[in-house]
Design a protein around this motif. Structure first.
Motif, PDB file in Angstrom:
ATOM      1  N   GLN A 112      40.554  -2.282 -79.068  1.00  0.00           N
ATOM      2  CA  GLN A 112      41.256  -3.303 -79.830  1.00  0.00           C
ATOM      3  C   GLN A 112      41.268  -4.603 -79.042  1.00  0.00           C
ATOM      4  O   GLN A 112      41.620  -4.608 -77.861  1.00  0.00           O
ATOM      5  CB  GLN A 112      42.689  -2.830 -80.090  1.00  0.00           C
ATOM      6  N   PRO A 113      40.851  -5.689 -79.652  1.00  0.00           N
ATOM      7  CA  PRO A 113      40.974  -6.963 -78.947  1.00  0.00           C
ATOM      8  C   PRO A 113      42.424  -7.440 -78.989  1.00  0.00           C
ATOM      9  O   PRO A 113      43.032  -7.499 -80.052  1.00  0.00           O
ATOM     10  CB  PRO A 113      40.059  -7.902 -79.732  1.00  0.00           C
ATOM     11  N   VAL A 114      42.986  -7.708 -77.841  1.00  0.00           N
ATOM     12  CA  VAL A 114      44.320  -8.304 -77.748  1.00  0.00           C
ATOM     13  C   VAL A 114      44.180  -9.511 -76.834  1.00  0.00           C
ATOM     14  O   VAL A 114      43.105  -9.738 -76.285  1.00  0.00           O
ATOM     15  CB  VAL A 114      45.357  -7.304 -77.191  1.00  0.00           C
ATOM     16  N   SER A 115      45.239 -10.252 -76.632  1.00  0.00           N
ATOM     17  CA  SER A 115      45.096 -11.396 -75.745  1.00  0.00           C
ATOM     18  C   SER A 115      44.728 -10.891 -74.358  1.00  0.00           C
ATOM     19  O   SER A 115      45.372 -10.004 -73.820  1.00  0.00           O
ATOM     20  CB  SER A 115      46.386 -12.221 -75.726  1.00  0.00           C
ATOM     21  N   GLY A 116      43.657 -11.440 -73.814  1.00  0.00           N
ATOM     22  CA  GLY A 116      43.235 -11.028 -72.485  1.00  0.00           C
ATOM     23  C   GLY A 116      42.081 -10.058 -72.471  1.00  0.00           C
ATOM     24  O   GLY A 116      41.607  -9.706 -71.403  1.00  0.00           O
ATOM     25  N   GLY A 117      41.628  -9.604 -73.618  1.00  0.00           N
ATOM     26  CA  GLY A 117      40.442  -8.763 -73.605  1.00  0.00           C
ATOM     27  C   GLY A 117      40.492  -7.640 -74.626  1.00  0.00           C
ATOM     28  O   GLY A 117      41.506  -7.413 -75.274  1.00  0.00           O
ATOM     29  N   ARG A 118      39.342  -6.975 -74.757  1.00  0.00           N
ATOM     30  CA  ARG A 118      39.260  -5.770 -75.596  1.00  0.00           C
ATOM     31  C   ARG A 118      39.599  -4.580 -74.720  1.00  0.00           C
ATOM     32  O   ARG A 118      38.869  -4.278 -73.788  1.00  0.00           O
ATOM     33  CB  ARG A 118      37.848  -5.585 -76.135  1.00  0.00           C
ATOM     34  N   HIS A 119      40.666  -3.905 -75.048  1.00  0.00           N
ATOM     35  CA  HIS A 119      41.090  -2.742 -74.286  1.00  0.00           C
ATOM     36  C   HIS A 119      41.036  -1.509 -75.168  1.00  0.00           C
ATOM     37  O   HIS A 119      41.065  -1.596 -76.393  1.00  0.00           O
ATOM     38  CB  HIS A 119      42.524  -2.919 -73.775  1.00  0.00           C
ATOM     39  N   ALA A 120      40.993  -0.352 -74.502  1.00  0.00           N
ATOM     40  CA  ALA A 120      41.038   0.915 -75.228  1.00  0.00           C
ATOM     41  C   ALA A 120      42.468   1.452 -75.201  1.00  0.00           C
ATOM     42  O   ALA A 120      43.126   1.447 -74.162  1.00  0.00           O
ATOM     43  CB  ALA A 120      40.087   1.920 -74.589  1.00  0.00           C
ATOM     44  N   PHE A 121      42.909   1.895 -76.354  1.00  0.00           N
ATOM     45  CA  PHE A 121      44.267   2.430 -76.503  1.00  0.00           C
ATOM     46  C   PHE A 121      44.192   3.818 -77.101  1.00  0.00           C
ATOM     47  O   PHE A 121      43.332   4.094 -77.937  1.00  0.00           O
ATOM     48  CB  PHE A 121      45.081   1.540 -77.447  1.00  0.00           C
ATOM     49  N   ASP A 122      45.105   4.677 -76.688  1.00  0.00           N
ATOM     50  CA  ASP A 122      45.110   5.997 -77.327  1.00  0.00           C
ATOM     51  C   ASP A 122      45.888   5.923 -78.642  1.00  0.00           C
ATOM     52  O   ASP A 122      46.556   4.934 -78.948  1.00  0.00           O
ATOM     53  CB  ASP A 122      45.597   7.094 -76.384  1.00  0.00           C
ATOM     54  N   MET A 123      45.772   6.970 -79.418  1.00  0.00           N
ATOM     55  CA  MET A 123      46.320   6.924 -80.760  1.00  0.00           C
ATOM     56  C   MET A 123      47.845   6.878 -80.761  1.00  0.00           C
ATOM     57  O   MET A 123      48.444   6.354 -81.685  1.00  0.00           O
ATOM     58  CB  MET A 123      45.803   8.107 -81.584  1.00  0.00           C
ATOM     59  N   ALA A 124      48.469   7.416 -79.719  1.00  0.00           N
ATOM     60  CA  ALA A 124      49.931   7.336 -79.625  1.00  0.00           C
ATOM     61  C   ALA A 124      50.367   5.877 -79.542  1.00  0.00           C
ATOM     62  O   ALA A 124      51.350   5.471 -80.161  1.00  0.00           O
ATOM     63  CB  ALA A 124      50.411   8.119 -78.412  1.00  0.00           C
ATOM     64  N   ALA A 125      49.610   5.100 -78.785  1.00  0.00           N
ATOM     65  CA  ALA A 125      49.932   3.676 -78.675  1.00  0.00           C
ATOM     66  C   ALA A 125      49.712   2.976 -80.008  1.00  0.00           C
ATOM     67  O   ALA A 125      50.497   2.119 -80.412  1.00  0.00           O
ATOM     68  CB  ALA A 125      49.083   3.027 -77.581  1.00  0.00           C
ATOM     69  N   ARG A 126      48.656   3.375 -80.678  1.00  0.00           N
ATOM     70  CA  ARG A 126      48.360   2.765 -81.985  1.00  0.00           C
ATOM     71  C   ARG A 126      49.459   3.040 -83.001  1.00  0.00           C
ATOM     72  O   ARG A 126      49.660   2.265 -83.922  1.00  0.00           O
ATOM     73  CB  ARG A 126      47.036   3.319 -82.539  1.00  0.00           C
ATOM     74  N   ARG A 127      50.121   4.166 -82.822  1.00  0.00           N
ATOM     75  CA  ARG A 127      51.141   4.544 -83.812  1.00  0.00           C
ATOM     76  C   ARG A 127      52.558   4.235 -83.337  1.00  0.00           C
ATOM     77  O   ARG A 127      53.520   4.640 -83.962  1.00  0.00           O
ATOM     78  CB  ARG A 127      51.046   6.051 -84.094  1.00  0.00           C
ATOM     79  N   ALA A 128      52.678   3.576 -82.196  1.00  0.00           N
ATOM     80  CA  ALA A 128      54.009   3.295 -81.643  1.00  0.00           C
ATOM     81  C   ALA A 128      54.830   2.453 -82.615  1.00  0.00           C
ATOM     82  O   ALA A 128      54.296   1.661 -83.387  1.00  0.00           O
ATOM     83  CB  ALA A 128      53.865   2.581 -80.301  1.00  0.00           C
ATOM     84  N   GLU A 129      56.143   2.643 -82.541  1.00  0.00           N
ATOM     85  CA  GLU A 129      57.037   1.863 -83.387  1.00  0.00           C
ATOM     86  C   GLU A 129      56.945   0.383 -83.054  1.00  0.00           C
ATOM     87  O   GLU A 129      56.601   0.014 -81.936  1.00  0.00           O
ATOM     88  CB  GLU A 129      58.492   2.281 -83.124  1.00  0.00           C
ATOM     89  N   SER A 130      57.340  -0.425 -84.005  1.00  0.00           N
ATOM     90  CA  SER A 130      57.384  -1.864 -83.808  1.00  0.00           C
ATOM     91  C   SER A 130      58.350  -2.222 -82.677  1.00  0.00           C
ATOM     92  O   SER A 130      59.381  -1.577 -82.506  1.00  0.00           O
ATOM     93  CB  SER A 130      57.829  -2.503 -85.124  1.00  0.00           C
ATOM     94  N   GLY A 131      57.985  -3.227 -81.896  1.00  0.00           N
ATOM     95  CA  GLY A 131      58.882  -3.731 -80.868  1.00  0.00           C
ATOM     96  C   GLY A 131      58.786  -3.020 -79.530  1.00  0.00           C
ATOM     97  O   GLY A 131      59.559  -3.316 -78.623  1.00  0.00           O
ATOM     98  N   LEU A 132      57.857  -2.104 -79.380  1.00  0.00           N
ATOM     99  CA  LEU A 132      57.691  -1.403 -78.109  1.00  0.00           C
ATOM    100  C   LEU A 132      56.576  -2.040 -77.284  1.00  0.00           C
ATOM    101  O   LEU A 132      55.744  -2.768 -77.808  1.00  0.00           O
ATOM    102  CB  LEU A 132      57.349   0.074 -78.354  1.00  0.00           C
ATOM    103  N   ILE A 133      56.593  -1.724 -75.990  1.00  0.00           N
ATOM    104  CA  ILE A 133      55.496  -2.110 -75.108  1.00  0.00           C
ATOM    105  C   ILE A 133      54.648  -0.864 -74.876  1.00  0.00           C
ATOM    106  O   ILE A 133      55.173   0.193 -74.505  1.00  0.00           O
ATOM    107  CB  ILE A 133      56.022  -2.649 -73.764  1.00  0.00           C
ATOM    108  N   VAL A 134      53.377  -0.984 -75.124  1.00  0.00           N
ATOM    109  CA  VAL A 134      52.475   0.153 -74.915  1.00  0.00           C
ATOM    110  C   VAL A 134      51.411  -0.246 -73.886  1.00  0.00           C
ATOM    111  O   VAL A 134      51.204  -1.431 -73.614  1.00  0.00           O
ATOM    112  CB  VAL A 134      51.821   0.606 -76.241  1.00  0.00           C
ATOM    113  N   ASN A 135      50.765   0.746 -73.321  1.00  0.00           N
ATOM    114  CA  ASN A 135      49.763   0.501 -72.288  1.00  0.00           C
ATOM    115  C   ASN A 135      48.365   0.821 -72.782  1.00  0.00           C
ATOM    116  O   ASN A 135      48.153   1.844 -73.427  1.00  0.00           O
ATOM    117  CB  ASN A 135      50.035   1.381 -71.063  1.00  0.00           C
TER     118      ASN A 135
END
Ligand SMILES: [Zn+2]
Length: 72
Positions: A10-33
């Protein structure tokens, strides 16, 4: 099951990073890695990235190396 299944780039500010599906499904307002440890807000992660971001943001080589290692 391929070892890299469950990850998504996923491209986010600062680069295209890989995220696991748990992060993709995290609730709104959380910080994910991303796999490399970069912190991103779940809201940013879950936005549909504008197509230009895919071109503009560089692939994170740390995430890339981690995924490559996991596939071995
Ligand atoms: Zn990364």
């Amino acid at each position: 099951m391929p070892p890299n299944r469950g990850f998504q780039w996923q491209p986010v500010s600062g680069g295209r990073h890989a995220f696991d599906m748990a992060a993709r499904r995290a609730e709104s307002g959380l910080i994910v890695n991303a796999l490399c440890g970069v912190e991103v807000s779940s809201d940013e992660l879950q936005q549909i990235a504008p197509e230009v971001d895919w071109i503009r943001e560089k692939t994170c080589m740390e995430c890339w190396e981690i995924l490559k290692f996991r596939q071995q």
